[in-house]
Design a protein around this motif. Structure first.
Motif, PDB file in Angstrom:
ATOM      1  N   THR A 266      -3.087  -8.214 -45.833  1.00  0.00           N
ATOM      2  CA  THR A 266      -3.681  -7.215 -44.950  1.00  0.00           C
ATOM      3  C   THR A 266      -4.696  -7.857 -44.022  1.00  0.00           C
ATOM      4  N   ASP A 267      -4.903  -7.224 -42.901  1.00  0.00           N
ATOM      5  CA  ASP A 267      -5.882  -7.733 -41.940  1.00  0.00           C
ATOM      6  C   ASP A 267      -7.296  -7.474 -42.431  1.00  0.00           C
ATOM      7  N   ALA A 268      -8.200  -8.329 -41.996  1.00  0.00           N
ATOM      8  CA  ALA A 268      -9.618  -8.166 -42.323  1.00  0.00           C
ATOM      9  C   ALA A 268     -10.337  -7.446 -41.198  1.00  0.00           C
ATOM     10  N   ASP A 269     -11.417  -6.763 -41.558  1.00  0.00           N
ATOM     11  CA  ASP A 269     -12.326  -6.138 -40.582  1.00  0.00           C
ATOM     12  C   ASP A 269     -11.578  -5.285 -39.557  1.00  0.00           C
ATOM     13  N   THR A 270     -10.722  -4.401 -40.052  1.00  0.00           N
ATOM     14  CA  THR A 270      -9.961  -3.553 -39.133  1.00  0.00           C
ATOM     15  C   THR A 270     -10.835  -2.452 -38.544  1.00  0.00           C
ATOM     16  N   ARG A 271     -10.561  -2.104 -37.331  1.00  0.00           N
ATOM     17  CA  ARG A 271     -11.231  -1.017 -36.650  1.00  0.00           C
ATOM     18  C   ARG A 271     -10.167  -0.154 -35.969  1.00  0.00           C
ATOM     19  N   THR A 272     -10.190   1.133 -36.221  1.00  0.00           N
ATOM     20  CA  THR A 272      -9.173   2.047 -35.729  1.00  0.00           C
ATOM     21  C   THR A 272      -9.701   2.863 -34.550  1.00  0.00           C
ATOM     22  N   THR A 273      -8.874   3.018 -33.534  1.00  0.00           N
ATOM     23  CA  THR A 273      -9.177   3.907 -32.409  1.00  0.00           C
ATOM     24  C   THR A 273      -8.040   4.902 -32.277  1.00  0.00           C
ATOM     25  N   LYS A 274      -8.384   6.182 -32.323  1.00  0.00           N
ATOM     26  CA  LYS A 274      -7.383   7.235 -32.178  1.00  0.00           C
ATOM     27  C   LYS A 274      -7.581   7.959 -30.844  1.00  0.00           C
ATOM     28  N   THR A 275      -6.474   8.266 -30.196  1.00  0.00           N
ATOM     29  CA  THR A 275      -6.520   8.926 -28.898  1.00  0.00           C
ATOM     30  C   THR A 275      -5.661  10.185 -28.933  1.00  0.00           C
ATOM     31  N   THR A 276      -6.249  11.281 -28.474  1.00  0.00           N
ATOM     32  CA  THR A 276      -5.548  12.552 -28.367  1.00  0.00           C
ATOM     33  C   THR A 276      -5.251  12.832 -26.902  1.00  0.00           C
ATOM     34  N   TYR A 277      -4.096  13.428 -26.624  1.00  0.00           N
ATOM     35  CA  TYR A 277      -3.662  13.609 -25.241  1.00  0.00           C
ATOM     36  C   TYR A 277      -3.369  15.065 -24.922  1.00  0.00           C
ATOM     37  N   ASP A 278      -3.497  15.384 -23.638  1.00  0.00           N
ATOM     38  CA  ASP A 278      -2.862  16.558 -23.085  1.00  0.00           C
ATOM     39  C   ASP A 278      -1.465  16.080 -22.703  1.00  0.00           C
ATOM     40  N   TRP A 279      -0.473  16.455 -23.507  1.00  0.00           N
ATOM     41  CA  TRP A 279       0.864  15.891 -23.333  1.00  0.00           C
ATOM     42  C   TRP A 279       1.559  16.417 -22.091  1.00  0.00           C
ATOM     43  N   THR A 280       1.094  17.538 -21.578  1.00  0.00           N
ATOM     44  CA  THR A 280       1.664  18.046 -20.331  1.00  0.00           C
ATOM     45  C   THR A 280       1.238  17.179 -19.163  1.00  0.00           C
ATOM     46  N   LEU A 281      -0.048  16.811 -19.149  1.00  0.00           N
ATOM     47  CA  LEU A 281      -0.584  15.981 -18.073  1.00  0.00           C
ATOM     48  C   LEU A 281      -0.408  14.492 -18.339  1.00  0.00           C
ATOM     49  N   GLY A 282      -0.232  14.123 -19.615  1.00  0.00           N
ATOM     50  CA  GLY A 282      -0.159  12.716 -19.959  1.00  0.00           C
ATOM     51  C   GLY A 282      -1.502  12.028 -19.866  1.00  0.00           C
ATOM     52  N   GLN A 283      -2.604  12.782 -20.057  1.00  0.00           N
ATOM     53  CA  GLN A 283      -3.955  12.246 -19.936  1.00  0.00           C
ATOM     54  C   GLN A 283      -4.678  12.312 -21.282  1.00  0.00           C
ATOM     55  N   ALA A 284      -5.509  11.293 -21.542  1.00  0.00           N
ATOM     56  CA  ALA A 284      -6.273  11.261 -22.790  1.00  0.00           C
ATOM     57  C   ALA A 284      -7.396  12.288 -22.746  1.00  0.00           C
ATOM     58  N   THR A 285      -7.496  13.115 -23.785  1.00  0.00           N
ATOM     59  CA  THR A 285      -8.545  14.127 -23.863  1.00  0.00           C
ATOM     60  C   THR A 285      -9.649  13.748 -24.842  1.00  0.00           C
ATOM     61  N   LYS A 286      -9.323  12.911 -25.837  1.00  0.00           N
ATOM     62  CA  LYS A 286     -10.337  12.527 -26.821  1.00  0.00           C
ATOM     63  C   LYS A 286     -10.012  11.136 -27.352  1.00  0.00           C
ATOM     64  N   THR A 287     -11.032  10.298 -27.410  1.00  0.00           N
ATOM     65  CA  THR A 287     -10.902   8.967 -27.982  1.00  0.00           C
ATOM     66  C   THR A 287     -11.938   8.809 -29.078  1.00  0.00           C
ATOM     67  N   THR A 288     -11.478   8.465 -30.275  1.00  0.00           N
ATOM     68  CA  THR A 288     -12.365   8.342 -31.421  1.00  0.00           C
ATOM     69  C   THR A 288     -12.251   6.948 -32.004  1.00  0.00           C
ATOM     70  N   VAL A 289     -13.367   6.235 -32.045  1.00  0.00           N
ATOM     71  CA  VAL A 289     -13.426   4.913 -32.648  1.00  0.00           C
ATOM     72  C   VAL A 289     -13.909   5.050 -34.084  1.00  0.00           C
ATOM     73  N   ASP A 290     -13.201   4.402 -35.010  1.00  0.00           N
ATOM     74  CA  ASP A 290     -13.528   4.439 -36.430  1.00  0.00           C
ATOM     75  C   ASP A 290     -13.595   5.876 -36.947  1.00  0.00           C
ATOM     76  N   PRO A 291     -12.488   6.623 -36.857  1.00  0.00           N
ATOM     77  CA  PRO A 291     -12.504   8.045 -37.190  1.00  0.00           C
ATOM     78  C   PRO A 291     -12.879   8.344 -38.636  1.00  0.00           C
ATOM     79  N   SER A 292     -12.646   7.421 -39.562  1.00  0.00           N
ATOM     80  CA  SER A 292     -12.938   7.685 -40.968  1.00  0.00           C
ATOM     81  C   SER A 292     -14.377   7.399 -41.350  1.00  0.00           C
ATOM     82  N   CYS A 293     -15.162   6.830 -40.431  1.00  0.00           N
ATOM     83  CA  CYS A 293     -16.555   6.483 -40.767  1.00  0.00           C
ATOM     84  C   CYS A 293     -17.501   6.878 -39.640  1.00  0.00           C
ATOM     85  N   LEU A 294     -17.608   6.045 -38.620  1.00  0.00           N
ATOM     86  CA  LEU A 294     -18.572   6.320 -37.557  1.00  0.00           C
ATOM     87  C   LEU A 294     -18.128   7.472 -36.664  1.00  0.00           C
TER      88      LEU A 294
END
Length: 604
Positions: free
Chosen positions: A468-496
């Motif tokens: 497994t990789d070390a020191d992983t950091r996750t970024t999740k992005t939510t979209y308006d799928w009709t527009l194809g534009q990002a509406t929310k970006t969350t870095v480290d969703p399980s912690c910070l």
């Protein structure tokens, strides 16, 4: 059958559907029998509609282009022109989307004078030739060629649609373009061209500058006798301290048919076996050198004329069998490497510095620190490269592995197989690894216009011997799928859970931006309002500026900014915002000129 637009080519199947050719898989082509139109759609949801009408001489022409789900389109008008027995079509007008106009075709593209609120670029073609020669003073119009580009927009002072010529062209009697300028600028700043007897550009003179001269001829040993190869580009140099006196000419020279091996007289060992020793899959087949003015070669053909030592100041461009640049060598022998996959996507990239490290002696300190000293140059090169991995279709980048380098672990790493646990703070050799997941939560009910969007990106450090990789950091992005534009970006969703949010209106324009610390209803959220064609208040009843930015500022204001175009008679009557009004409170205001070129969205 086939339909072509730019480099996209689709083939008609016996079933009536269309299949993109290799390399164009990101596009889909569909036909509407009711509208008699073809629609080309890419994975971002942007659509281009092709239509055929009597005005386009039976040719499928671009009718509109639309961003995903915005409901707004740039629309085009083509006119047919008949000369003798030949009928051709040419672009006449382009209309930008605006909520002030309900039907761009009827109000903006068709009338001689567009309706108020339209924003149109018009290409005007000469109906007769007025040019009488090929020397200065004899230039003019040439029948059938574009003579000027006109912009139509609404004058905010009068509310009427007005036109301005923003580009003008002059030709010689052979139809060659000789001069280009913007008549709105006085004195006119003219870009001028001259040509060789074969019709190639001989000189290009930018306004207020000395001319560039282009020299052509034959070069190379492949039997090409065409005299149209560019051999050099030159320009007079100014005497230091003078704005007009020249003291020589600076010449950049192109040399073709540069040998790939030093044995054949090439500057570097770049033959198939040479690059294979560094795991390069795409061997170069051709090389061209560009020499700066401080080194002028004795020939424009490298093979048989220049020696390996002749290229000390040259930059060498190596191409593979498909014409893609596989290697670039800069003076000093610093050589980059790029390998491509079957669809032409960059699959592996090796920097010049890491290529040199891969070729270094086993006593090299950095090689030993990274654990590469005992490996072959090919093994080292693979580990020192940036590697891109794509899905089976080749359209989605699933994984990227960076070059091997030293990192300090932020968190402890558990033991894996025979590899011992690593404590936080340990310094190890690792590769940055990003894994992308696409289209999570994308609607399947047909409402989504966009696809192929990264929804989860996990970045960590890949260490040899660990599962497994070390020191992983996750970024999740939510979209308006009709527009194809990002509406929310969350870095480290399980912690910070560091989250930023963006809101859009139905046309896809940004109406709010929330910083990670914002609740969405405080000063950490910035809102943007746009001018409208109707209504009241600062933004209402402005068809001339409809859909352009009016105000932007914190939702709960400490201060605000308002884009406030000046009065009529200035260049802002053609929708260029020129003034920023900053308000700290209702009783205090500072104004100063400020150009905002990014606010031109909606202009054609």
């Amino acid at each position: 059958m086939h339909l072509t637009t730019a480099t996209v080519l689709a083939l008609l199947n016996s079933s009536g559907s269309w299949t993109p050719e290799p390399g164009a898989e990101a596009y889909t082509l569909s036909y509407s029998s009711s509208a008699n139109t073809y629609t080309l759609t890419d994975t971002s949801g942007t659509t281009t509609v092709f239509a055929k009408s009597s005005t386009t001489a039976g040719v499928w022409a671009v009718a509109s282009t639309s961003p995903a789900g915005s409901g707004t389109s740039v629309r085009y008008r083509f006119d047919s022109v008949t000369s003798g027995s030949t009928t051709t079509m040419r672009l006449a007008r382009m209309a930008a989307p605006t909520s002030a106009i309900s039907d761009l075709n009827a109000s903006c593209l068709t009338p001689t004078t567009p309706a108020a609120g339209c924003r149109v670029l018009q290409l005007s073609y000469a109906t007769a030739t007025t040019a009488t020669g090929t020397t200065s003073g004899t230039f003019g119009d040439y029948a059938g060629q574009v003579s000027m580009v006109v912009m139509w927009a609404t004058d905010p002072a009068t509310g009427t649609e007005t036109s301005k010529t923003i580009a003008q062209y002059a030709y010689d009697s052979t139809g060659a373009l000789r001069q280009v300028w913007n008549p709105q600028v006085t004195p006119n700043l003219v870009t001028a061209y001259t040509y060789t007897s074969a019709g190639r550009v001989a000189t290009l003179t930018p306004p207020g500058q000395l001319p560039w001269t282009f020299t052509y001829g034959t070069a190379g040993t492949n039997g090409d006798t065409n005299a149209g190869r560019l051999l050099s580009i030159s320009r007079p140099t100014l005497t230091p301290g003078s704005a007009s006196s020249t003291n020589g000419t600076a010449t950049t020279t192109v040399v073709y048919d540069v040998p790939l091996t030093t044995a054949a007289g090439g500057p570097y060992p770049m033959g198939a076996s040479d690059v294979a020793s560094l795991a390069q899959a795409d061997a170069s087949t051709d090389a061209t050198a560009v020499f700066p003015p401080d080194q002028v070669p004795t020939s424009n053909t490298g093979s048989g004329n220049l020696t390996s030592s002749s290229y000390t100041r040259a930059e060498i461009h190596y191409l593979d069998v498909n014409g893609r640049e596989s290697n670039t060598a800069t003076p000093g022998g610093h050589i980059t490497t790029t390998d491509f996959d079957a669809l032409g996507n960059p699959a592996r990239q090796l920097s010049a510095a890491n290529r040199e490290l891969a070729l270094a002696a086993s006593t090299n300190t950095e090689l030993n620190v990274l654990g590469l000293a005992a490996m072959t140059p090919a093994q080292r090169a693979n580990l020192l490269s940036t590697v891109n991995v794509r899905n089976s279709s080749g359209q989605l980048l699933t994984d990227t592995y960076g070059p091997l380098h030293q990192v300090t672990l932020e968190h402890a790493l558990a033991a894996s197989g025979t590899s011992a646990a690593r404590a936080a703070g340990s310094v190890v050799a690792a590769r940055t690894h990003t894994h992308n997941t696409y289209d999570e939560g994308r609607p399947t009910d047909g409402s989504a216009n966009a696809s192929g969007l990264v929804t989860t990106a996990v970045t960590g450090s890949t260490i040899a011997g660990y599962a497994t990789d070390a020191d992983t950091r996750t970024t999740k992005t939510t979209y308006d799928w009709t527009l194809g534009q990002a509406t929310k970006t969350t870095v480290d969703p399980s912690c910070l859970a560091i989250t930023a949010a963006t809101g859009y209106n139905s046309a896809g324009k940004v109406i709010s931006n929330s910083q990670p610390s914002s609740s969405g209803s405080d000063a950490g959220t910035t809102t943007t309002t746009y001018y409208t064609a109707t209504g009241s208040g600062p933004s209402g009843a402005h068809p001339e500026w409809a859909d352009l930015v009016c105000q932007t500022g914190p939702l709960r204001r400490h201060h605000r900014w308002r884009f406030q175009p000046e009065s009529a008679g200035h260049h802002d009557d053609h929708v260029q915002p020129v003034r920023l009004a900053e308000h700290a409170d209702p009783d205090r205001q500072r104004r100063h000129p400020h150009h905002h070129h990014h606010l031109r969205r909606g202009r054609p």
